[in-house]
Design a protein around this motif. Structure first.
Motif, PDB file in Angstrom:
ATOM      1  N   VAL A  49       0.934  -1.270   0.064  1.00  0.00           N
ATOM      2  CA  VAL A  49       0.054  -0.010  -0.050  1.00  0.00           C
ATOM      3  C   VAL A  49       0.991   1.262  -0.206  1.00  0.00           C
ATOM      4  CG1 VAL A  49      -1.994   1.384   1.281  1.00  0.00           C
ATOM      5  CG2 VAL A  49      -1.813  -1.416   1.189  1.00  0.00           C
ATOM      6  N   SER A  80       3.956   1.468  -0.847  1.00  0.00           N
ATOM      7  CA  SER A  80       4.726   1.430  -2.140  1.00  0.00           C
ATOM      8  C   SER A  80       3.931   2.214  -3.202  1.00  0.00           C
ATOM      9  CB  SER A  80       5.149   0.191  -2.561  1.00  0.00           C
ATOM     10  OG  SER A  80       6.015  -0.483  -1.792  1.00  0.00           O
ATOM     11  N   ARG A 133       1.608   4.174  -2.655  1.00  0.00           N
ATOM     12  CA  ARG A 133       1.533   5.862  -2.686  1.00  0.00           C
ATOM     13  C   ARG A 133       2.826   6.319  -2.908  1.00  0.00           C
ATOM     14  NH1 ARG A 133      -2.828   7.625  -0.558  1.00  0.00           N
ATOM     15  NH2 ARG A 133      -3.925   6.722   1.291  1.00  0.00           N
ATOM     16  N   VAL A 134       3.986   5.869  -2.623  1.00  0.00           N
ATOM     17  CA  VAL A 134       5.132   6.521  -2.974  1.00  0.00           C
ATOM     18  C   VAL A 134       5.511   6.630  -4.546  1.00  0.00           C
ATOM     19  CG1 VAL A 134       7.846   6.402  -2.559  1.00  0.00           C
ATOM     20  CG2 VAL A 134       6.127   5.983  -0.480  1.00  0.00           C
ATOM     21  N   ARG A 135       5.378   5.384  -4.978  1.00  0.00           N
ATOM     22  CA  ARG A 135       5.614   5.424  -6.142  1.00  0.00           C
ATOM     23  C   ARG A 135       4.794   6.309  -7.326  1.00  0.00           C
ATOM     24  NH1 ARG A 135       7.145   1.260 -10.256  1.00  0.00           N
ATOM     25  NH2 ARG A 135       8.500   0.608  -8.561  1.00  0.00           N
ATOM     26  N   ASP A 182       3.070   8.706  -5.973  1.00  0.00           N
ATOM     27  CA  ASP A 182       3.118  10.174  -5.440  1.00  0.00           C
ATOM     28  C   ASP A 182       1.655  10.550  -5.157  1.00  0.00           C
ATOM     29  OD1 ASP A 182       4.313  12.313  -4.275  1.00  0.00           O
ATOM     30  OD2 ASP A 182       5.186  13.154  -6.201  1.00  0.00           O
ATOM     31  N   VAL A 183       1.088   9.797  -4.269  1.00  0.00           N
ATOM     32  CA  VAL A 183      -0.145   9.833  -3.796  1.00  0.00           C
ATOM     33  C   VAL A 183      -0.361  10.159  -2.328  1.00  0.00           C
ATOM     34  CG1 VAL A 183      -2.700   9.391  -4.061  1.00  0.00           C
ATOM     35  CG2 VAL A 183      -1.250   8.588  -5.583  1.00  0.00           C
ATOM     36  N   LYS A 209      -6.767   6.129  -2.490  1.00  0.00           N
ATOM     37  CA  LYS A 209      -5.956   4.839  -1.934  1.00  0.00           C
ATOM     38  C   LYS A 209      -6.252   3.599  -3.230  1.00  0.00           C
ATOM     39  CE  LYS A 209      -4.632   3.148   2.314  1.00  0.00           C
ATOM     40  NZ  LYS A 209      -4.689   3.078   3.560  1.00  0.00           N
ATOM     41  N   GLN A 229     -11.633   5.386  -6.992  1.00  0.00           N
ATOM     42  CA  GLN A 229     -11.315   6.461  -5.801  1.00  0.00           C
ATOM     43  C   GLN A 229     -11.084   7.873  -6.847  1.00  0.00           C
ATOM     44  OE1 GLN A 229      -9.550   5.551  -2.720  1.00  0.00           O
ATOM     45  NE2 GLN A 229     -11.157   4.265  -2.680  1.00  0.00           N
ATOM     46  N   GLY A 264       3.554   4.068 -15.748  1.00  0.00           N
ATOM     47  CA  GLY A 264       4.012   5.310 -15.387  1.00  0.00           C
ATOM     48  C   GLY A 264       3.356   5.786 -14.235  1.00  0.00           C
ATOM     49  N   GLU A 265       4.121   6.871 -13.634  1.00  0.00           N
ATOM     50  CA  GLU A 265       3.571   7.123 -12.372  1.00  0.00           C
ATOM     51  C   GLU A 265       2.574   8.381 -12.350  1.00  0.00           C
ATOM     52  OE1 GLU A 265       7.433   8.091 -11.289  1.00  0.00           O
ATOM     53  OE2 GLU A 265       7.685   5.995 -12.260  1.00  0.00           O
ATOM     54  N   LYS A 267      -1.026   5.232 -22.364  1.00  0.00           N
ATOM     55  CA  LYS A 267       0.239   4.657 -22.269  1.00  0.00           C
ATOM     56  C   LYS A 267       0.676   3.356 -23.217  1.00  0.00           C
ATOM     57  CE  LYS A 267       1.614   7.742 -19.241  1.00  0.00           C
ATOM     58  NZ  LYS A 267       1.177   7.880 -17.974  1.00  0.00           N
ATOM     59  N   ASP A 291       6.989  -5.042  -6.302  1.00  0.00           N
ATOM     60  CA  ASP A 291       8.308  -4.638  -6.147  1.00  0.00           C
ATOM     61  C   ASP A 291       8.860  -5.001  -4.579  1.00  0.00           C
ATOM     62  OD1 ASP A 291       9.942  -4.409  -7.945  1.00  0.00           O
ATOM     63  OD2 ASP A 291       9.924  -2.127  -7.968  1.00  0.00           O
ATOM     64  N   ARG A 318       3.872  14.567   1.425  1.00  0.00           N
ATOM     65  CA  ARG A 318       5.164  14.559   0.567  1.00  0.00           C
ATOM     66  C   ARG A 318       4.928  15.097  -0.801  1.00  0.00           C
ATOM     67  NH1 ARG A 318       8.116  11.362  -2.871  1.00  0.00           N
ATOM     68  NH2 ARG A 318       6.135   9.900  -2.892  1.00  0.00           N
ATOM     69  N   ASP A 340      11.395   7.389  -5.092  1.00  0.00           N
ATOM     70  CA  ASP A 340      10.855   5.925  -4.846  1.00  0.00           C
ATOM     71  C   ASP A 340      12.043   5.099  -4.413  1.00  0.00           C
ATOM     72  OD1 ASP A 340       9.242   3.983  -5.127  1.00  0.00           O
ATOM     73  OD2 ASP A 340       9.509   3.720  -7.154  1.00  0.00           O
ATOM     74  N   VAL A 342       9.310   1.709   3.571  1.00  0.00           N
ATOM     75  CA  VAL A 342       8.967   2.584   2.189  1.00  0.00           C
ATOM     76  C   VAL A 342       8.474   3.985   2.461  1.00  0.00           C
ATOM     77  CG1 VAL A 342       7.465   2.496   0.167  1.00  0.00           C
ATOM     78  CG2 VAL A 342       8.312   0.297   1.297  1.00  0.00           C
TER      79      VAL A 342
END
Ligand code: SF4
Ligand code: SF4
Ligand code: SF4
Ligand code: SF4
Lengths: 206, 774
Positions: free
Chosen positions: A21, A23, A25-27, A29-30, A36, A109, A124-125, A133, A150, B23, B86, B111
């Motif tokens: 979860v 990951s 968000r981070v990849r 950028d949410v 979510k 969402q 893509g992010e 894409k 990942d 962030r 990332d 993460v």
């Protein structure tokens, strides 16, 4: 259906850690408190001491006959010919939320702009649409491997073309998938015969 | 000094209370790293050009080492235009993977590391206390101020009155400067807040610092008061257990009053009556001896005190234990036999669940005894005496002799507190009294937050009383807000790192792991090494820090393994020496007898204490007694309260990270509440008669104090037992101090009598506080 991409999930391996979860968000950028695209469900059954929990990692499952797409009045949702990934054209989305009612998995969402965003299998992010894409051919094409996959600590979560996924799955999981290949592109290893069917999903906004 | 005020919030860098600033907002609205621009509330750029441009920029993957739970999992970090965007784990990394050829991962906390780095609530520049107020300062000013105050402190009180509270510095120069050069002799370490009863009993019985399981090779695993599927030290642990189940058909048993993710994966979950673990372990020993399933060769040749142990378990039948533990006698028998049959590829491994108990030392001793009984000590698939490679000491390499200013310090005795006689330093809970007596007058720490570890109220007062408080940290909390000097540390990915071990997926290899700074330090923060170097120079100790950079210092450390720092950082990790199992066969056990000691009689200091307490030096069962072994529940306080761990939150700084907090809440289906603190987990059988429902604000009252937090009613906890996740509430790093600080209920006398460790079990009553809390 060989070009359909799918997720694979093994509850026996999942340790419910939520790395998938975060990951996502981070990849993509949410931020927190925002949409979510992936989330964990921990479903408890029974009473102490005969209590049991099952952990399931949930996202858009890129359904073969995507119910979200069928209700979308503006045809903003596309079931891609090339890889079966269900994407959103945010320029067409009017934020009516019909898709949210239609999706059985709470995957639809909405961002601050009111437009649909959801898992696009890491095409893509950002943005959450994935519209336009290039196709995913192999796991390594079309950008990096899915972030959630990942970082899955225990390899409980995988993604790839359905034929590859089915090759790695247990017979039972493969059979179950084949019986309902009009539904979610998700191959799930059974917990046990009985308890699997009782896994419910909840509306995260509820 | 009393009446300290918090840092003024008018400063650009003071806490913004902006826990909701993501962030994403931060990255997209702050012009560049280092700019102290306002970060909250601005519009989010969704400009497609920016998004498209992002896709075209060059990216590079560099290494880092996650330090969130100090396991140093190797990170592969994607950096774009100087920003980390990332990250994932390094493949094959000893901590971040299941071994060679296995993909590396990071856990949810790992993460969330970027959330830590780019967190808008970070302390962004140095602060010093002037006229009673914390004010922002330049580095020059802050270093000068700290050096002067330290000098003055030593002149007035002596350096031995400065407490070094053990934290999690990313560099060993913290201790070198404050202990060896400055002379701060008193240290309070984690043995009295985290694992003393477990590791002291282990140390005295087995003579190693600490055992750790050889998970992947095991065939029978008893997770005893530990939840390794969630609270692991690196991804190798859950992977090792799952591998053992898959490859060795290993049995997994969880002993815990709570249904954890480890219980979820287990063949058996034994929801034991809390604090009766010793009784269960003795009964298992009874069965194993009775069935003749113990390792005679090991017991005969390598142990001391077996007869005393045998005598103590002679009448401890499973039926006897069933009464005490509420675990079916037949089940006890089955687990004991299963464990012994699988031995020596078997592990009974206790951790904080046992260490947090007032009778924890005795309980841990009885559990360790089982490992000795079946001979799984330092055995493949058993407990493992992991070793790390010895690295060079850069000071020695340069021929610099560090002073030992702490050595001859005149330290006070507190013999009226039994544990003080044989723990290395002082008990965490006792520090406030030491301050009151004038034996401690100052405090230095690096990333530490003692008021959440026990005796909270007194600790807060003690920090106010101290003459000088110096901290290196990244977030505002009870300590940094009370400090006289606050040095803002960079997060791990902003500084170089070198780690070595130790426990990992390579049970017969020592290893090293390293990384360069992935990005430049944000704002006006500095890596801890640079802070200590500058401080040392200002204090006139420049000669002890001749290295131009931390990389150079770490480079010299690696001389011993013939690697350069850059080389290692480039490849992330390296396996070094090989070493075998059953090292005791060559070296013996590092105990008084050179043997594994069931009976601790040879340990004079412990024997004297046992004598005084009227207990056996061999494993035995000591129930809680309201006197020395912890408080009992009664009609007035019928529920037992303690705190627990989950995967999403470490005790350190995760409470400051919105991503981690959200996932913790979501784990219990509460992410959509307008509340960001901890929940009280309570069984419906306890909640119903009290008219408590999930979301209700409840008051948890002990004999000493009370806290309030919302309830989470579910079947996964034992009736009569309630728990929450610690590290939230008053004084915590959460920007709004959301939730309850569990250790508000704790007082000085709540300690385990042998190790001086905080006893985190409190009899309480719970009542509805009214209204919809969540
Ligand atoms: S999971 Fe939901 S959002 Fe995804 S394709 Fe199916 S119906 Fe649509
Ligand atoms: S595939 Fe990518 S977008 Fe979809 S849930 Fe996983 S990380 Fe998120
Ligand atoms: S990362 Fe993997 S193991 Fe962890 S919760 Fe997600 S699916 Fe489960
Ligand atoms: S286990 Fe998780 S939090 Fe701990 S160091 Fe590794 S990645 Fe970081």
């Amino acid at each position: 259906m060989s070009r359909q991409w799918a997720f694979y999930f093994d509850t026996q391996k999942c340790i419910g850690c939520h790395a998938c979860v975060v990951s996502c968000r981070v990849r993509n950028d949410v931020g927190t408190k925002e949409a979510k695209w992936r989330r964990m469900e921990h479903v408890g059954e029974g009473s102490f001491p005969d209590y049991k929990e099952t952990s399931v990692s949930m996202s858009c499952f890129h359904c073969a006959t995507a119910p979200c797409r069928q209700v979308c009045p503006t045809h903003a949702i596309e079931k891609r010919e090339r890889d079966g990934i269900v994407t959103v054209d945010q320029d067409k989305c009017i934020g009516c939320h019909y898709c949210a009612y239609a999706c059985p998995f709470g995957a639809c969402q909405y961002g601050d702009d009111g437009l649909l965003q959801k898992c696009h299998l890491c095409l893509g992010e950002g943005a959450g649409d994935g519209h336009g894409k290039p196709a995913r051919q192999k796991p390594e094409d079309g950008g990096a491997t899915a972030a959630c996959v990942d970082n899955c600590v225990t390899e409980a979560l995988k993604a790839g073309p359905i034929n590859e996924i089915l090759r790695e799955a247990s017979e039972e999981a493969a059979n179950r998938y084949s019986e309902s290949d009009v539904g979610p592109a998700l191959v799930v290893e059974p917990v046990t015969q009985e308890s699997h069917d009782s896994i419910e999903t909840t509306d995260p906004t509820g | 000094m009393t009446g300290r005020t918090e840092p003024s919030t008018s400063e650009g860098s003071a806490p913004t209370g902006g826990g909701r600033v993501s962030r994403r907002n931060f990255l997209k609205t702050s012009a560049a790293a280092g700019a102290a621009a306002a970060v909250g509330g601005s519009a989010i750029s969704t400009n497609p050009d920016i998004v498209a441009a992002q896709e075209q920029t060059d990216r590079e993957i560099v290494h880092g080492n996650c330090w969130i739970s100090r396991a140093s999992c190797g990170q592969a970090i994607t950096v774009e235009d100087g920003r980390a965007i990332d990250l994932t784990g390094v493949d094959g990394h000893p901590k971040a993977s299941g071994g060679q050829g296995r993909e590396g991962t990071l856990c949810s906390k790992g993460v969330a590391q970027l959330d830590k780095t780019y967190n808008p609530n970070r302390i962004r520049q140095p602060y010093i206390r002037k006229d009673g107020e914390l004010q922002s300062a330049s580095w020059e000013e802050a270093i000068e101020f700290a050096a002067e105050r330290l000098e003055q402190f030593r002149e007035e009180h002596g350096a031995e009155k400065m407490l070094r509270y053990q934290g999690y510095p990313l560099t060993d120069t913290h201790d070198k400067l404050f202990q060896r050069i400055y002379g701060a002799a008193i240290q309070v370490g984690r043995k009295t807040t985290c694992h003393g009863p477990f590791s002291d009993s282990w140390g005295w019985m087995g003579g190693y610092g600490r055992e750790w399981p050889d998970w992947q090779n095991s065939e029978y695993i008893i997770a005893w008061g530990r939840n390794p599927m969630e609270c692991f030290r690196g991804q190798w642990e859950p992977n090792g257990i799952l591998d053992a189940r898959k490859n060795n058909d290993a049995t997994l048993v969880t002993i815990d009053p709570r249904y954890t993710k480890t219980a979820q994966k287990s063949d058996r979950w034994l929801p034991i009556e809390p604090r009766t673990d010793g009784a269960l372990a003795l009964a298992m020993g009874h069965v194993i001896i009775e069935e003749g399933l113990y390792d005679e060769e090991f017991v005969e040749n390598w142990t001391y005190g077996f007869e005393a142990y045998r005598e103590n378990v002679e009448d401890k039948t499973p039926e006897w234990a069933e009464e005490i533990t509420d675990i079916d006698a037949e089940e006890i028998r089955e687990v004991a036999i299963g464990f012994a049959r699988a031995a020596p590829r078997a592990i009974a491994f206790p951790w904080t669940g046992i260490a947090y108990q007032g009778n924890g030392f005795k309980n841990a001793q009885a559990i360790h005894a089982l490992n000795g009984l079946v001979g799984c000590i330092d055995h493949e698939g058993g407990t493992r005496h992991y070793r790390g490679p010895s690295l060079s000491d850069p000071h020695a390499e340069r021929g610099i002799e560090l002073p030992d200013a702490h050595e001859d310090a005149d330290l006070p005795d507190y013999d009226d507190y039994p544990y003080q006689r044989h723990i290395r330093n002082y008990s965490h809970n006792y520090v406030p009294t030491m301050v009151e007596k004038g034996d401690i007058k100052g405090y230095v720490s690096n990333w530490s937050l003692p008021p959440k570890s026990g005796n909270t109220q007194e600790w807060l007062r003690a920090l106010d009383e101290m003459e000088l408080v110096i901290v290196v940290d990244a977030f505002w909390n009870a300590v940094s807000k009370r400090a006289d000097v606050v040095f803002p540390d960079s997060s791990q990915i902003e500084q170089p790192f070198l780690g070595s071990g130790g426990d990992s997926c390579y049970p017969t290899r020592t290893w090293v792991t390293a990384s360069n700074a992935a990005i430049d330090p944000l704002w006006d923060t500095k890596p801890a090494f640079d802070i200590y170097k500058e401080l040392a120079e200002e204090m006139g100790y420049g000669e002890y820090f001749p290295w131009d950079s931390e990389e150079e210092y770490l480079d010299e450390k690696l001389d011993a393994v013939d690697m350069s720092f850059d080389e290692l950082a480039e490849q992330s990790y390296a396996l070094v020496d090989e070493y075998g199992y059953q090292q005791y066969r060559e070296d013996g056990f590092n105990t008084e007898t050179g043997l594994f000691q069931f009976d601790l009689a040879p340990n004079e200091s412990y024997a004297a204490l046992a004598d005084e307490l009227g207990v056996s030096t061999a494993p035995e069962w000591q129930p809680v007694d309201d006197d020395i072994y912890g408080e009992t529940t009664d009609d007035e306080y019928p529920l037992l309260f303690t705190d627990v761990f989950v995967e999403q939150i470490s005790r350190g700084h995760c409470q400051a990270l919105p991503e981690s907090v959200e996932e913790y809440l979501d784990r219990y289906g509460r992410a959509y509440d307008d509340y960001e603190g901890n929940y009280l987990h309570i069984n419906p059988r306890d909640a119903r008669p009290r008219n408590i429902q999930t979301g209700d604000m409840v008051r948890v009252e002990s004999r000493d104090d009370a806290i309030e937090l919302p309830a989470h009613v579910y079947e996964g906890v034992r009736p009569g037992w309630i728990a929450t996740v610690n590290g939230f509430g008053e004084g915590s790093v959460h920007p709004e101090e959301a939730g309850a600080n569990t250790m508000t209920l704790n007082r000085e006398h709540h300690v385990e009598p042998v190790s001086g460790q905080v006893d985190r079990n409190h009899p309480v009553e719970v009542t509805k506080a009214g209204g919809d809390g969540a």
